[in-house]
Scaffold this active site. Structure first.
Site, PDB file in Angstrom:
ATOM      1  N   LYS A 230       0.766  -1.169  -0.013  1.00  0.00           N
ATOM      2  CA  LYS A 230      -0.261   0.014  -0.080  1.00  0.00           C
ATOM      3  C   LYS A 230       0.803   1.310  -0.016  1.00  0.00           C
ATOM      4  O   LYS A 230       0.605   2.191  -0.759  1.00  0.00           O
ATOM      5  CB  LYS A 230      -0.789  -0.135   1.247  1.00  0.00           C
ATOM      6  CG  LYS A 230      -1.462   1.278   1.582  1.00  0.00           C
ATOM      7  CD  LYS A 230      -2.570   1.209   2.622  1.00  0.00           C
ATOM      8  CE  LYS A 230      -1.957   1.833   4.115  1.00  0.00           C
ATOM      9  NZ  LYS A 230      -1.436   2.965   4.425  1.00  0.00           N
ATOM     10  N   ASN A 231       1.923   1.053   0.909  1.00  0.00           N
ATOM     11  CA  ASN A 231       2.658   2.352   0.943  1.00  0.00           C
ATOM     12  C   ASN A 231       3.490   2.904   0.012  1.00  0.00           C
ATOM     13  O   ASN A 231       4.580   3.669   0.018  1.00  0.00           O
ATOM     14  CB  ASN A 231       3.323   2.508   2.341  1.00  0.00           C
ATOM     15  CG  ASN A 231       2.242   2.558   3.587  1.00  0.00           C
ATOM     16  OD1 ASN A 231       0.953   3.020   3.362  1.00  0.00           O
ATOM     17  ND2 ASN A 231       2.640   2.396   4.773  1.00  0.00           N
TER      18      ASN A 231
ATOM     19  N   CYS B   9      -5.801  11.890  12.151  1.00  0.00           N
ATOM     20  CA  CYS B   9      -6.649  10.778  11.647  1.00  0.00           C
ATOM     21  C   CYS B   9      -6.501   9.841  12.821  1.00  0.00           C
ATOM     22  O   CYS B   9      -6.168  10.456  14.024  1.00  0.00           O
ATOM     23  CB  CYS B   9      -5.834   9.989  10.679  1.00  0.00           C
ATOM     24  SG  CYS B   9      -4.193   9.063  11.139  1.00  0.00           S
TER      25      CYS B   9
ATOM     26  N   ARG C   9      -1.076  13.948  12.652  1.00  0.00           N
ATOM     27  CA  ARG C   9      -0.504  14.000  11.480  1.00  0.00           C
ATOM     28  C   ARG C   9      -0.077  15.350  10.991  1.00  0.00           C
ATOM     29  O   ARG C   9      -0.632  15.602   9.941  1.00  0.00           O
ATOM     30  CB  ARG C   9      -1.116  13.128  10.512  1.00  0.00           C
ATOM     31  CG  ARG C   9      -1.789  11.857  11.113  1.00  0.00           C
ATOM     32  CD  ARG C   9      -0.753  10.588  11.346  1.00  0.00           C
ATOM     33  NE  ARG C   9      -0.143  10.351   9.835  1.00  0.00           N
ATOM     34  CZ  ARG C   9      -0.683   9.175   9.465  1.00  0.00           C
ATOM     35  NH1 ARG C   9      -1.554   8.756   9.780  1.00  0.00           N
ATOM     36  NH2 ARG C   9       0.055   8.975   8.053  1.00  0.00           N
ATOM     37  N   PRO C  10       0.918  16.319  11.463  1.00  0.00           N
ATOM     38  CA  PRO C  10       1.144  17.375  10.921  1.00  0.00           C
ATOM     39  C   PRO C  10       1.772  17.157   9.810  1.00  0.00           C
ATOM     40  O   PRO C  10       2.358  16.349   9.172  1.00  0.00           O
ATOM     41  CB  PRO C  10       2.007  18.136  12.169  1.00  0.00           C
ATOM     42  CG  PRO C  10       2.678  16.740  12.523  1.00  0.00           C
ATOM     43  CD  PRO C  10       1.481  15.975  12.592  1.00  0.00           C
TER      44      PRO C  10
ATOM     45  N   LEU D 121       6.827  19.633   7.861  1.00  0.00           N
ATOM     46  CA  LEU D 121       7.945  19.181   7.267  1.00  0.00           C
ATOM     47  C   LEU D 121       7.756  19.263   5.721  1.00  0.00           C
ATOM     48  O   LEU D 121       8.684  19.719   5.109  1.00  0.00           O
ATOM     49  CB  LEU D 121       8.367  17.816   7.749  1.00  0.00           C
ATOM     50  CG  LEU D 121       8.759  17.792   9.330  1.00  0.00           C
ATOM     51  CD1 LEU D 121       9.057  16.286   9.510  1.00  0.00           C
ATOM     52  CD2 LEU D 121       9.940  18.772   9.800  1.00  0.00           C
TER      53      LEU D 121
ATOM     54  N   ASP E 137       4.033   0.254  12.203  1.00  0.00           N
ATOM     55  CA  ASP E 137       2.983  -0.324  11.677  1.00  0.00           C
ATOM     56  C   ASP E 137       2.730  -1.552  12.093  1.00  0.00           C
ATOM     57  O   ASP E 137       1.606  -2.096  11.981  1.00  0.00           O
ATOM     58  CB  ASP E 137       3.017  -0.282   9.996  1.00  0.00           C
ATOM     59  CG  ASP E 137       3.037   1.205   9.521  1.00  0.00           C
ATOM     60  OD1 ASP E 137       3.287   1.252   8.187  1.00  0.00           O
ATOM     61  OD2 ASP E 137       2.605   2.169  10.173  1.00  0.00           O
TER      62      ASP E 137
ATOM     63  N   ILE F 282       6.804   6.972  17.028  1.00  0.00           N
ATOM     64  CA  ILE F 282       6.367   7.373  15.903  1.00  0.00           C
ATOM     65  C   ILE F 282       5.235   8.229  15.741  1.00  0.00           C
ATOM     66  O   ILE F 282       5.164   9.446  15.518  1.00  0.00           O
ATOM     67  CB  ILE F 282       6.585   6.491  14.754  1.00  0.00           C
ATOM     68  CG1 ILE F 282       7.715   5.543  14.749  1.00  0.00           C
ATOM     69  CG2 ILE F 282       6.089   7.322  13.399  1.00  0.00           C
ATOM     70  CD1 ILE F 282       9.081   6.387  14.397  1.00  0.00           C
TER      71      ILE F 282
ATOM     72  N   ARG G 174      -8.663  -0.900   4.464  1.00  0.00           N
ATOM     73  CA  ARG G 174      -7.968   0.247   3.863  1.00  0.00           C
ATOM     74  C   ARG G 174      -6.530  -0.412   3.398  1.00  0.00           C
ATOM     75  O   ARG G 174      -5.801   0.180   2.491  1.00  0.00           O
ATOM     76  CB  ARG G 174      -7.692   1.280   4.933  1.00  0.00           C
ATOM     77  CG  ARG G 174      -8.810   2.087   5.141  1.00  0.00           C
ATOM     78  CD  ARG G 174      -8.427   3.402   5.908  1.00  0.00           C
ATOM     79  NE  ARG G 174      -7.214   3.999   5.370  1.00  0.00           N
ATOM     80  CZ  ARG G 174      -6.454   4.621   6.119  1.00  0.00           C
ATOM     81  NH1 ARG G 174      -6.610   4.646   7.475  1.00  0.00           N
ATOM     82  NH2 ARG G 174      -5.361   5.336   5.503  1.00  0.00           N
TER      83      ARG G 174
END
Ligand code: EPZ
Length: 418
Positions: free
Chosen positions: A22-23, A116, A121-122, A125, A306, A328, A398
């Site tokens: 997915k990523n 989320c 989740r800024p 950066l 994850d 994280i 997802r």
């Protein structure tokens, strides 16, 4: 709202072909808008997040067709530089389109991605790096407005090795003027594959996989054919399913070189792991799993955040105490209260969770609150006595391609209930 219904107690035995990552596919689909050409993407997993990304591409004017796991993306008629709120709210990682849209149109308007389930989740950066490439950014009415006359390469140091920020810089800088150097870059395998994809398109990028990436701007990029790498997190999740049931599993189409931090922990827990070129074979102990004293999530090649929650399910029935440190994301323990409903003994204090192994978990009705936390509940349900219902299957869909089919084929009693 669909759920998974799992009758625990069966040993998992069989073979699974691991889905595409997915990523990996998400940033690569974003990259297709750069070349204004025809792209063929193989081994594309059938996931909700991929379908939303396809909607974003179509919303920008690309044509996308699917034949099984092959995606045909033609970006020659791309005409939009805006991602609407409706799509951003469905999947915040659409922010990965920002760099590519700015590179293509020299402007972009995207809705603030917002937080989320696992954290706020800024994207500071991402925005700081784009400004260093000359992009003017303003925020109003919940939208981020970006404009630039000419993208100019420069030296960008990331305060944190952010995966998404690294990817956005690569996408924005590959057709910028001059050379861009990214230091403290993320080193994930998906970054390496994005470099491979972009270079196939005609980009000049080097260094990915290390913490320094060099991007030499080129004038033009071309449509290409590419195969998505195996999903290391899905693979490790299936290994967890075998481990918690004392089972045996052959995983095909994996890259075991991407999984060292995870397979090392499984070996410490008493599992036998054999890896060949693109297969991993796990044989799990019939008795209790050994406990692992500390599991600390880190950027790659450290232990991946994850897989923290599925491994916490394993630790909840191991023979001792394990301390999990989640470095994280600030809200990635939502699965804990659900595991406790199943009889787990877990205490959370900030980013630390102390897991005291118990003899057995018991079935319950539990609620998935995020993608990987939901996967952890399925892992736990496989060994729990009785029938467990995991609600909110949509979260799990997802990131896991028809998980109930793959597990059922390996002897697990799991059904989807609409
Ligand atoms: C990617 O998210 C993955 N998603 C995540 O997988 C994964 O957990 C994460 O990388 C870390 O490996 C995709 O690739 C689509 P980050 P990303 O930017 O890019 C902070 C899954 O379950 N940060 O590396 O969003 C951030 O808050 C998902 O498959 C800033 O502070 O992760 C977090 O604490 C979940 N400012 C940390 O960095 C920024 O501008 C890591 O985030 C960006 C990030």
């Amino acid at each position: 709202m669909s759920s998974f219904v799992v009758k625990g107690g069966n040993r998992l035995e069989g073979e699974i072909d691991v889905q595409g990552a997915k990523n990996d596919v998400l940033p690569i689909l974003a990259a297709t808008i750069l070349n204004g050409g025809k792209n063929v993407i193989h081994n594309c997993p059938d996931l909700r997040d991929v379908n939303i990304t396809i909607e974003v591409l179509k919303n920008l004017g690309c044509s996308v067709t699917k034949q099984g796991r092959i995606l045909f993306v033609d970006s020659s008629d791309i005409n939009g530089y805006t991602i609407p709120d409706t799509l951003m709210r469905q999947m915040r990682s659409s922010i990965i389109f920002l760099g590519a849209i700015i590179s293509k149109f020299k402007k972009a308007v995207v809705s603030m991605p917002g937080g989320c389930e696992i954290g706020n989740r800024p994207i500071d950066l991402h925005l700081k790096a784009l400004k260093q490439l000359g992009v003017k950014i303003s925020e109003s009415h919940g939208y981020i407005n970006c404009e630039v006359d000419k993208l100019e390469g420069g030296n960008i140091h990331l305060d944190f090795p952010s995966v998404g920020a690294t990817e956005n810089i690569m996408l924005a800088a590959c057709m910028a003027e001059g050379i861009t150097t990214v230091t403290n870059a993320a080193r994930e395998p998906e970054i390496v594959d994005l470099e491979c994809f972009l270079n196939r398109m005609g980009a000049k990028i080097s260094g990915s996989g290390s913490d320094v990436i060099k991007i030499e701007g080129v004038k033009r990029l071309y449509g290409v054919e590419h195969t998505i790498i195996p999903d290391r997190i899905a693979a490790a999740t299936y290994l967890s399913c075998a481990a918690i049931t004392g089972g045996q599993l052959i995983l095909r189409h994996v890259n075991s070189g991407h999984m060292d931090a995870m397979t090392a922990v499984l070996k410490e827990m008493g599992c036998k792991i054999y890896d060949e070129r693109n297969r991993i074979i796990i044989s799990s102990p019939k008795g209790k799993l050994k406990n692992v004293k500390r599991i600390v999530t880190m950027p790659y090649p450290g232990f991946p955040t994850d897989i923290q929650s599925p491994f916490m399910s394993l630790s909840s029935i191991s023979d001792g105490t394990s301390v999990f440190v989640e470095n994280i994301f600030e809200n990635r323990f939502q699965h804990v209260e659900e595991l406790v409903r199943m009889g787990a003994d877990i205490k959370v204090d900030g980013r630390i969770a102390v897991v005291q192994g118990v003899n057995k978990l018991s079935s319950a009705r539990v609620v998935a609150k995020d993608l990987r936390g939901g996967a952890a509940l399925i892992v736990a349900a496989l060994s729990a006595e009785g029938v467990t219902t995991v609600e909110n299957a949509k979260y799990i869909d997802r990131g896991y391609e028809c998980i109930e089919r793959y597990l059922s084929m390996c002897g697990v009693n799991i059904k989807r209930e609409e």
